[in-house]
Design a protein around this motif. Structure first.
Motif, PDB file in Angstrom:
ATOM      1  N   ASN A  71       0.858  -1.333  -0.031  1.00  0.00           N
ATOM      2  CA  ASN A  71       0.141   0.072  -0.082  1.00  0.00           C
ATOM      3  C   ASN A  71       0.759   1.148   0.037  1.00  0.00           C
ATOM      4  N   LEU A  72       2.246   1.174   0.375  1.00  0.00           N
ATOM      5  CA  LEU A  72       2.760   2.492   0.309  1.00  0.00           C
ATOM      6  C   LEU A  72       3.387   2.920  -0.940  1.00  0.00           C
ATOM      7  N   SER A  73       2.745   3.169  -2.072  1.00  0.00           N
ATOM      8  CA  SER A  73       3.006   3.477  -3.048  1.00  0.00           C
ATOM      9  C   SER A  73       4.069   4.528  -3.256  1.00  0.00           C
ATOM     10  N   LEU A  74       4.021   5.776  -2.318  1.00  0.00           N
ATOM     11  CA  LEU A  74       5.034   6.530  -2.055  1.00  0.00           C
ATOM     12  C   LEU A  74       5.985   6.282  -1.239  1.00  0.00           C
ATOM     13  N   GLY A  75       5.908   5.165  -0.614  1.00  0.00           N
ATOM     14  CA  GLY A  75       7.006   4.634   0.455  1.00  0.00           C
ATOM     15  C   GLY A  75       6.812   5.249   1.846  1.00  0.00           C
ATOM     16  N   TYR A  76       7.956   5.031   2.613  1.00  0.00           N
ATOM     17  CA  TYR A  76       7.435   5.509   4.126  1.00  0.00           C
ATOM     18  C   TYR A  76       7.888   7.026   4.170  1.00  0.00           C
ATOM     19  N   GLY A  77       6.850   7.577   4.888  1.00  0.00           N
ATOM     20  CA  GLY A  77       7.053   9.058   5.310  1.00  0.00           C
ATOM     21  C   GLY A  77       7.359   9.965   3.970  1.00  0.00           C
ATOM     22  N   HIS A  78       6.449   9.979   3.145  1.00  0.00           N
ATOM     23  CA  HIS A  78       6.364  10.816   2.018  1.00  0.00           C
ATOM     24  C   HIS A  78       6.307  12.428   2.136  1.00  0.00           C
ATOM     25  N   ALA A 289     -10.551   0.407  -6.009  1.00  0.00           N
ATOM     26  CA  ALA A 289      -9.021   0.935  -5.620  1.00  0.00           C
ATOM     27  C   ALA A 289      -8.774   1.045  -4.276  1.00  0.00           C
ATOM     28  N   ALA A 290      -7.922   0.838  -3.715  1.00  0.00           N
ATOM     29  CA  ALA A 290      -7.507   1.216  -2.071  1.00  0.00           C
ATOM     30  C   ALA A 290      -6.106   1.283  -1.982  1.00  0.00           C
ATOM     31  N   LYS A 291      -5.636   0.742  -1.135  1.00  0.00           N
ATOM     32  CA  LYS A 291      -3.961   0.503  -0.815  1.00  0.00           C
ATOM     33  C   LYS A 291      -3.208   1.564  -1.354  1.00  0.00           C
ATOM     34  N   GLY A 292      -2.827   1.567  -2.473  1.00  0.00           N
ATOM     35  CA  GLY A 292      -1.788   2.644  -2.886  1.00  0.00           C
ATOM     36  C   GLY A 292      -2.204   4.145  -3.065  1.00  0.00           C
TER      37      GLY A 292
END
Ligand SMILES: Cc1ncc(COP(=O)(O)O)c(C=O)c1O
Length: 447
Positions: A71-78, A289-292
């Protein structure tokens, strides 16, 4: 104060019940956390994350090839998403979804803009993938007036009672006596191990053709929809061959069946397109859609439909944390970032690089029987010398990888023989090189 007899008799019965946590509670001792958390958790405690990396309490660094729970499409702590959320938090965190808000309006407009042309309505009153899928099925049932739901053998559509019932995989259903009736599972387009023992070039999509038989002989005669993940998330990263979805859409159109794409894993840039539907050149009637969508870990989900499918009322399907304003601020910012052409191009380039490296590894390690994927939705299939699924080795690879600083998840919750490479989409080429170098070391170690 309890008497000695009371305490000792309680202790005896606690021993009998084997409840160490209750014992500790009675004796005012701090129980081990493993005794309190309902399900199994790792001994590793994570404390911070940045980009594709997550760090544990002993400051070990891990490359997260599962982008948390994909789910972290933009990674940790964007930072841009966090800034948008901070600004929104000062204004309004939540209001009932009956009212408009700027973040929800922005997400709705953007989702319509970036989805296939036929999808012009957004239902945002859901906050998880399972509940978005349930809503999509309700929309199809209400519109068609029909009942049954067709899904694939290896599908994983969520873990509510309804989605557990309607997904494939016996291991997920086995303990529950009262599953929902009304769904049929049909073979996946899994060319590497074709159910019908066909070859992709000559099969003429027998796996689609046979769905007519399932409808004729195995359904109630009243089929509302087919729900498919364009590339299976949990089921083994199965990528359907070109033409499969066109054949499936034709069947749906002929039979008046609503085609629903569960893009909970494949959506929001994961394949290098905003939605995998675009990659496969098909227009489903509904996308979930969800997660990302939550970018850096916020919980947002949505159902996108054709206009004719509108009309499901709030009292039919809406949830307290659906349309949460804070999560919507994160989703709006995420959509802005992911939909940039250069962002999607990076997913394509990096994905191709990883696939090439994996194919080279396949030449070297005979236990890799297949490498498949699109963009950063990649799976590696592990087999024994006879070509049979090697689940034990797949799990061992994941175990060794973890020790070497690579978080890798395997298919079918450890019951499968595919390990997955689905890092955050912000991964750079240099980081992909690190990822592949580390993976190669792991494979050498286990091979
Ligand atoms: C393809 C797919 N659909 C649905 C779901 C369910 O989503 P959630 O866990 O948000 O309910 C998942 C979760 O893993 C998934 O991978």
């Amino acid at each position: 104060m309890h008497s000695f007899e009371e305490v000792s008799s309680n202790l005896e019965s606690e021993f009998e019940n084997n409840s160490q946590a209750a014992l500790a509670k009675m004796m005012n001792l701090e129980p081990n956390i493993h005794q309190l958390i309902y399900h199994h958790v790792s001994d590793i405690k994570m404390v911070k994350g940045k980009g594709i990396f997550v760090y544990d309490s002993e400051d070990n660094r891990y490359i997260d090839c599962a982008a948390a729970t994909f789910n972290l499409s933009l990674g940790y702590g964007h930072s841009e998403v966090l800034q948008a959320v901070k600004e929104q938090a000062e204004q309004l965190i939540h209001v009932t979804s009956t009212f408009q808000t700027d973040p929800i309006n922005a997400v709705v407009r953007k989702l319509v803009e970036v989805s296939p042309e036929n999808l012009t309505l957004v239902h945002p009153k859901v906050s998880s993938g399972s509940v978005a899928n349930e809503g999509a099925i309700k929309i199809a049932q209400r519109y068609t007036g029909k009942r049954d739901v067709i899904t694939l053998f290896r599908s994983h559509l969520g873990q509510t009672m309804m989605m557990t019932s309607m997904s494939g995989n016996a291991f997920r259903k086995e303990p529950f006596p009262n599953l929902f009736p009304g769904s049929i599972q049909v073979p996946d387009p899994y060319c590497h191990r074709c159910f019908y023992k066909q070859k992709p070039k000559t099969c003429d999509f027998l796996c689609v053709e046979r769905i007519h038989d399932f409808i004729e002989y195995g359904s109630s005669g009243s089929v509302a929809c087919i729900v498919v993940e364009p590339i299976s998330g949990n089921g083994g990263n199965i990528v359907p061959p070109p033409g499969y979805f066109q054949a499936l859409k034709k069947l749906c159109d002929e039979q008046g069946i609503i085609l629903i794409f569960d893009e909970i894993q494949t959506g929001i840039g994961r394949t290098g397109k905003m939605f995998a539907a675009e990659h496969f050149g098909v227009q489903p009637n509904i996308i979930t859609a969800a997660k990302g969508l939550g970018g850096t870990g916020f919980q947002f989900a949505a159902i996108l439909t054709e206009e004719r499918l509108g009309g499901l009322e709030g009292h039919h399907h809406s949830f307290t944390y659906g349309s949460n304003v804070l999560a919507a601020a994160a989703a709006a910012k995420t959509l802005d970032i992911v939909s940039q052409p250069q962002f999607l191009k990076n997913v394509e380039i990096v994905g191709k690089y990883i696939m090439e490296r994996l194919r080279k590894m396949q030449e070297k390690y005979t236990f890799i029987s297949d490498v498949r994927g699109v963009g950063l939705m990649i799976g590696v299939e592990i087999s024994d010398a006879e070509g049979n699924p090697n689940t034990a080795l797949t799990n061992y690879i994941a175990e060794v990888a973890m020790k070497r600083g690579l978080i890798i998840r395997t298919s079918r919750y450890g019951y499968g023989n595919v390990f997955k490479i689905r890092p955050p989409l912000i991964i750079t080429l240099e980081e992909s090189e690190q990822l592949c170098d580390l993976l190669e070391k792991v494979l050498t170690e286990v091979g």
